[in-house]
Scaffold this motif. Structure first.
Motif, short mmCIF file in Angstrom:
data_model
loop_
_atom_site.label_atom_id
_atom_site.label_comp_id
_atom_site.label_asym_id
_atom_site.label_seq_id
_atom_site.Cartn_x
_atom_site.Cartn_y
_atom_site.Cartn_z
N ARG A 1 31.66 5.44 22.31
CA ARG A 1 31.25 6.51 23.23
C ARG A 1 30.64 5.88 24.48
O ARG A 1 30.32 4.69 24.52
N LYS A 2 30.49 6.66 25.54
CA LYS A 2 29.86 6.20 26.77
C LYS A 2 29.12 7.34 27.42
O LYS A 2 29.39 8.53 27.14
N SER A 3 28.18 6.97 28.26
CA SER A 3 27.36 7.97 28.98
C SER A 3 27.79 7.99 30.44
O SER A 3 27.82 6.96 31.12
N LEU A 4 28.12 9.18 30.94
CA LEU A 4 28.49 9.37 32.34
C LEU A 4 27.45 10.25 33.00
O LEU A 4 27.20 11.38 32.53
N GLY B 1 36.30 21.04 25.78
CA GLY B 1 37.50 20.30 26.20
C GLY B 1 37.48 18.84 25.84
O GLY B 1 38.53 18.25 25.57
N PHE B 2 36.28 18.22 25.86
CA PHE B 2 36.20 16.77 25.68
C PHE B 2 35.22 16.33 24.59
O PHE B 2 35.01 15.14 24.39
N GLY B 3 34.60 17.31 23.92
CA GLY B 3 33.60 16.96 22.91
C GLY B 3 32.38 16.33 23.55
O GLY B 3 31.70 15.51 22.91
N ASP C 1 21.77 17.20 37.99
CA ASP C 1 22.34 16.00 37.39
C ASP C 1 22.47 16.19 35.89
O ASP C 1 21.57 16.74 35.24
N LEU C 2 23.61 15.71 35.36
CA LEU C 2 23.86 15.79 33.93
C LEU C 2 24.23 14.41 33.41
O LEU C 2 24.96 13.66 34.07
N ALA C 3 23.70 14.05 32.22
CA ALA C 3 24.11 12.83 31.54
C ALA C 3 24.92 13.25 30.33
O ALA C 3 24.36 13.85 29.38
N LEU C 4 26.21 12.96 30.35
CA LEU C 4 27.11 13.43 29.30
C LEU C 4 27.59 12.25 28.46
O LEU C 4 27.93 11.20 29.00
N LYS D 1 37.30 6.58 26.20
CA LYS D 1 38.59 6.64 26.87
C LYS D 1 38.72 7.83 27.82
O LYS D 1 39.71 7.96 28.53
N THR D 2 37.70 8.66 27.83
CA THR D 2 37.76 9.84 28.71
C THR D 2 37.51 9.43 30.15
O THR D 2 36.55 8.74 30.47
N ALA D 3 38.41 9.88 31.03
CA ALA D 3 38.30 9.54 32.46
C ALA D 3 37.43 10.57 33.17
O ALA D 3 37.48 11.77 32.87
N PHE D 4 36.63 10.07 34.10
CA PHE D 4 35.78 10.96 34.89
C PHE D 4 36.60 12.00 35.65
O PHE D 4 36.17 13.15 35.82
N ASP D 5 37.78 11.62 36.10
CA ASP D 5 38.59 12.53 36.89
C ASP D 5 38.92 13.80 36.12
O ASP D 5 38.95 14.90 36.69
N ALA D 6 39.14 13.65 34.79
CA ALA D 6 39.42 14.83 33.97
C ALA D 6 38.19 15.72 33.89
O ALA D 6 38.28 16.96 33.97
N LEU D 7 36.99 15.10 33.72
CA LEU D 7 35.75 15.90 33.69
C LEU D 7 35.53 16.60 35.02
O LEU D 7 35.10 17.77 35.07
N ARG D 8 35.81 15.89 36.10
CA ARG D 8 35.59 16.44 37.45
C ARG D 8 36.46 17.67 37.68
O ARG D 8 36.00 18.68 38.24
N THR D 9 37.71 17.61 37.21
CA THR D 9 38.62 18.73 37.41
C THR D 9 38.11 19.98 36.70
O THR D 9 38.11 21.09 37.27
N VAL D 10 37.63 19.81 35.47
CA VAL D 10 37.09 20.96 34.71
C VAL D 10 35.82 21.48 35.36
O VAL D 10 35.61 22.69 35.49
N ALA D 11 34.96 20.57 35.80
CA ALA D 11 33.69 20.99 36.41
C ALA D 11 33.94 21.80 37.68
O ALA D 11 33.27 22.82 37.93
N LEU D 12 34.89 21.37 38.51
CA LEU D 12 35.20 22.11 39.74
C LEU D 12 35.76 23.50 39.43
O LEU D 12 35.49 24.47 40.15
N LYS D 13 36.52 23.57 38.37
CA LYS D 13 37.11 24.85 38.00
C LYS D 13 36.05 25.83 37.49
O LYS D 13 36.07 27.02 37.82
N GLU D 14 35.10 25.32 36.70
CA GLU D 14 34.10 26.20 36.09
C GLU D 14 32.84 26.36 36.94
O GLU D 14 32.02 27.20 36.67
N GLY D 15 32.71 25.50 37.97
CA GLY D 15 31.47 25.50 38.74
C GLY D 15 31.36 26.59 39.79
O GLY D 15 30.34 26.65 40.51
N GLY D 16 32.34 27.44 39.89
CA GLY D 16 32.26 28.54 40.84
C GLY D 16 32.72 28.15 42.24
O GLY D 16 32.98 26.99 42.55
#
Length: 792
Positions: free
Chosen positions: A750-753, A785-787, A706-709, A714-729
């Motif tokens: 800012r917000k915490s996801l 990618g998202f700071g 689990d990660l708290a980012l 304004k950042t959408a979770f879907d954009a984070l999810r796409t990058v995570a799937l790509k880099e997660g192996g």
């Protein structure tokens, strides 16, 4: 069409009774509507002659007549205004029985004895005419039975013909059918050409050659205007539902009934210059034979002379050139008019005539000269006169061509479901008047006669074979055909599957109009200019929809106005998009929800639906094809959606639909109880899924981190999810968002996801070193990618 059975049997007389004849005609496709006797049931009525008619001494409107029955003189009191000495009429003697079981007895009228009754047509059930007693021909045999004299032991058969069988709109056509069905010879009317006595002719010019490719005419001079129509013709016309007018008109009507060719007779003295067949111009006027004044429309086919219109071609003649009791010279017309030139014209003027009825369905285009010769023959017999030569003007290139059809024996057997012998095929078609010549083995070249303009292709011939052979004689068989199994595309999602999914989610299917109000269309879609209807039903249905949302919103309004506070509707259908000057019809599926999240119950407080309820429903649809991960949601603006609660749905970077909350201004304009949420997706994209593929379940444990980012709000979770799937192996199975936080400890903007990442290897247990290395790669990519930073 009504016809006399006796007249039919003059041409063809099969050894069958009336009931069998009627059943036979009906089974051949010429449905019989009614069969009625030509006269009422009566007996004891004879031909009588009035020897004298004197005024009744005690009544102004009665006469005392002395009537001869051929043997004795009988006194009869009569009130008919046409009773007169010398008249031969119908005489019911004492003891006679009239229709309705009315028995004639000796009577006394105003102190004068009466021994019988002089009868009108309606009193014998012959017609509705009660204007006076019947007037029979001067040569009628006194004392002869009236039924025998008039041939009243007959029946009128009323046939309801389908529009394609115009060839049967004559006694000749019906006789041909009966002859074919019974294999009996037909005595066709074949008039001999009438030699011209005078050289007079009247010029004819065809201007509308396509509409009137053949026009035949003849001048007949010095006819006897005092001649009367013979009884046999009057009776045949009466039984066909036509009233006798005068000999010339009666002859044209008789030829119409006999041969099926409409004709017209002009008073030659009233014609000027030449006959011209042309189209009408706007504003021209014509007084018809029935006295009706009409203003002609452009395009109406006319018969004219130098002075102007004489008749509406193929419909009705004009009064100014009509034949009257003073007419001595006539011009007979017999023409072929193309069906399309006449079709609908009569109805546009509120007319329907025997001529228009036939020309609209088609008339034998080779019949016109024969009809002229037959009419001339009859006129010379009845009214005399001196005929001139036949004038015929035609346009060969505009006349129909003889149809030639290739008939295959194998095709006949296939469609009729049995092996019809070749000899029987040839025999039936030959009896129908078709000419056959043998071609290849099992193939005939068939030439169709001009009167069968309904036969155009091979299946028409096969239908004729079935009809004449007898539908009830055809074998009863279960149809057999090679029906290859249509392959099922496993990657395709059927529309019915989408419907069932939405129904399972509590939706109900709606079907709304494809036409909507123009203003409402603009409120829901400002991207396309909807196509306007040329002739809309109403202002509320003026344009073709470019979205299903307006119809669903109106359906929601309708339900809420009827106290339905929880509504979920969907519709699958077409929207109509103008693109590049063309109309594109695109299949879409759309839905609307409003009201409470769950049905009313005691388990908890009712909550209104929100954006994420709709998003969950949409994701259920996207998941049907097994390619949910190929879709993404992006914030987007839409004229019909709330600015802060609208999203575009994308696949491979292309927008395939929209979803979100209905715009507050639209909720107010439609007087809806909000909030209201809608979605619309392209069906073709939804239907195109991923091919199912087997994947073995892993026996080894999952590993989750689990990660708290902390990211920009304004950042959408879907954009984070796409990058995570790509880099997660390759072994990263799932990326889940399980918490969102803004507030104390998190800087403004800012917000915490909180996201969970789950790995699983199909054949072994992943160790910590592998997981930690992958997490570092994911965090690094999110940071660049998202700071994003890890929350402490």
């Amino acid at each position: 069409m009504k016809f006399s059975e006796q007249w039919l049997r003059e041409l063809v007389n099969p050894a069958i009774d009336t009931d069998t004849l009627v059943a036979q005609i009906t089974m051949a496709g010429l449905e019989v509507d009614d069969v009625v006797p030509v006269a009422g049931a009566f007996s004891g009525v004879i031909v009588g002659e009035i020897l004298s008619a004197e005024p009744h001494p005690n009544a102004d409107k009665l006469q005392v007549c002395v009537v001869s029955d051929g043997h004795e003189q009988i006194q009869v009191v009569c009130g008919a205004p046409n009773a007169r000495a010398g008249l031969k009429t119908s005489f019911a003697k004492v003891g006679a029985v009239l229709p309705g079981d009315f028995k004639i007895k000796k009577a006394k009228l105003r102190q004068v004895e009466s021994f019988g009754m002089l009868c009108a047509e309606d009193e014998l059930g012959l017609s509705q005419d009660h204007g006076g007693i019947m007037e029979l021909a001067a040569d009628a045999p006194v004392g002869h039975c009236l039924r025998d004299y008039l041939g009243l032991n007959d029946k009128i058969i009323d046939v309801d013909l389908t529009p394609n069988r115009g060839d049967c709109l004559s006694i000749t056509g019906l006789a041909r059918e009966v002859g074919v069905l019974n294999k009996v010879a037909v005595k066709f009317v074949e008039p001999a050409p009438v030699e011209s006595v005078i050289k007079d002719a009247f010029a004819v010019v065809l201007e509308a050659r396509a509409a009137c490719p053949r026009y035949v005419g003849r001048v007949i001079r010095r006819i006897n205007p005092q001649a009367v129509t013979p009884l046999w013709m009057v009776e045949k016309l009466r039984r066909a539902g036509i009233r006798s007018i005068d000999p010339v008109v009666d002859v044209t009507n008789y030829v119409l009934q006999e041969l099926g060719q409409p004709m017209h007779a002009f008073d030659l003295a009233k014609l000027s210059g030449s006959i011209l067949v042309r189209e009408a111009q706007d504003g021209e006027k014509l007084t018809l034979l029935d006295g009706q004044d009409i203003e002609l429309k452009a395009g109406t086919l006319l018969i004219t002379d130098e002075k102007g219109p004489l008749a509406m071609a193929g419909i009705m003649g004009g009064q100014s050139s009509s034949v009257t009791s003073e007419t001595r010279d006539i011009f007979l017309e017999s023409a072929f008019f193309a069906p399309l030139a006449i079709a609908g014209r009569a109805r546009s003027y509120g007319l329907h005539t025997d001529s228009s009825h036939r020309f609209e369905r088609g008339v034998d285009w080779r019949l016109q000269r024969k009809a002229i010769e037959r009419a001339t023959e009859l006129l010379l017999e009845i009214v005399g006169g001196e005929p001139g030569p036949v004038t015929e003007v035609k346009s060969e290139e505009n006349l129909p061509e003889v149809a030639r059809i290739r008939l295959r024996h194998a095709r006949v057997n296939q469609l009729l479901a049995f092996d019809m012998p070749a000899a029987e095929i040839e025999e039936i078609l030959s009896r129908l008047g078709l000419q056959l010549s043998a071609g290849d083995a099992g193939v005939w070249d068939v030439s169709v006669p001009s009167y069968r303009f309904d036969i155009e292709i091979e299946v028409d011939l096969i239908e004729e074979l079935a009809r004449v052979y007898g539908y009830n004689n055809l074998p009863v068989k279960t149809p057999m055909a090679a029906l290859p199994i249509k392959p099922i595309v496993e990657s395709r999602v059927e529309t019915r599957t989408m419907r069932r999914t939405l129904v399972a989610l509590g939706y109900q299917e709606a079907i709304t109009y494809s036409f909507i109000e123009a203003g409402l269309q603009k409120q829901f879609d400002d991207q396309y200019d909807a196509i306007a209807l040329a002739n809309p039903i109403s202002a509320e249905m003026a344009v073709m929809r470019t979205s299903l949302w307006p119809g669903l919103a109106k359906a929601l309004q309708y339900n809420q106005n009827r106290q339905q506070d929880r509504v979920r509707l969907f519709e699958s259908g077409q929207r109509f998009l103008p693109q590049g000057g063309e109309l594109v019809q695109e299949n879409v599926i759309a839905g609307v929800i409003a009201g409470s999240r769950e049905p009313e119950g005691w388990t908890g407080k009712a909550q209104k639906v929100d954006f994420y309820d709709l998003k969950g429903h949409v994701e259920s649809l996207l998941a049907l094809g097994g390619a949910a991960q190929q879709y993404s949601f992006a914030s987007a603006s839409h004229v019909a959606l709330h600015p802060g609660q609208s999203a575009a749905i994308l696949r491979a970077g292309k927008v395939v639909g929209y979803m979100g909350a209905l715009h507050p201004s639209l909720i107010k304009a439609l007087d809806l109880d909000g909030p209201v949420y809608l979605f619309e997706l392209k069906l073709e994209t939804l239907a195109n899924g991923r091919l199912p593929r087997f994947s073995e379940l892993s026996k080894f444990p999952e590993s989750r981190r689990d990660l708290a980012l902390i990211v920009d709000e304004k950042t959408a979770f879907d954009a984070l999810r796409t990058v995570a799937l790509k880099e997660g192996g390759d072994f990263l199975k799932e990326v889940t968002l399980f918490d969102v936080y803004q507030g104390q400890g998190i800087e403004a903007g800012r917000k915490s996801l909180a996201i969970g990442l789950t790995w699983q290897h199909p054949s072994r247990t992943l160790n910590d070193e592998e997981i930690n290395g992958t997490i570092q790669a994911v965090v690094g990519a999110l940071k660049s990618g998202f700071g994003a930073t890890l929350r402490e």
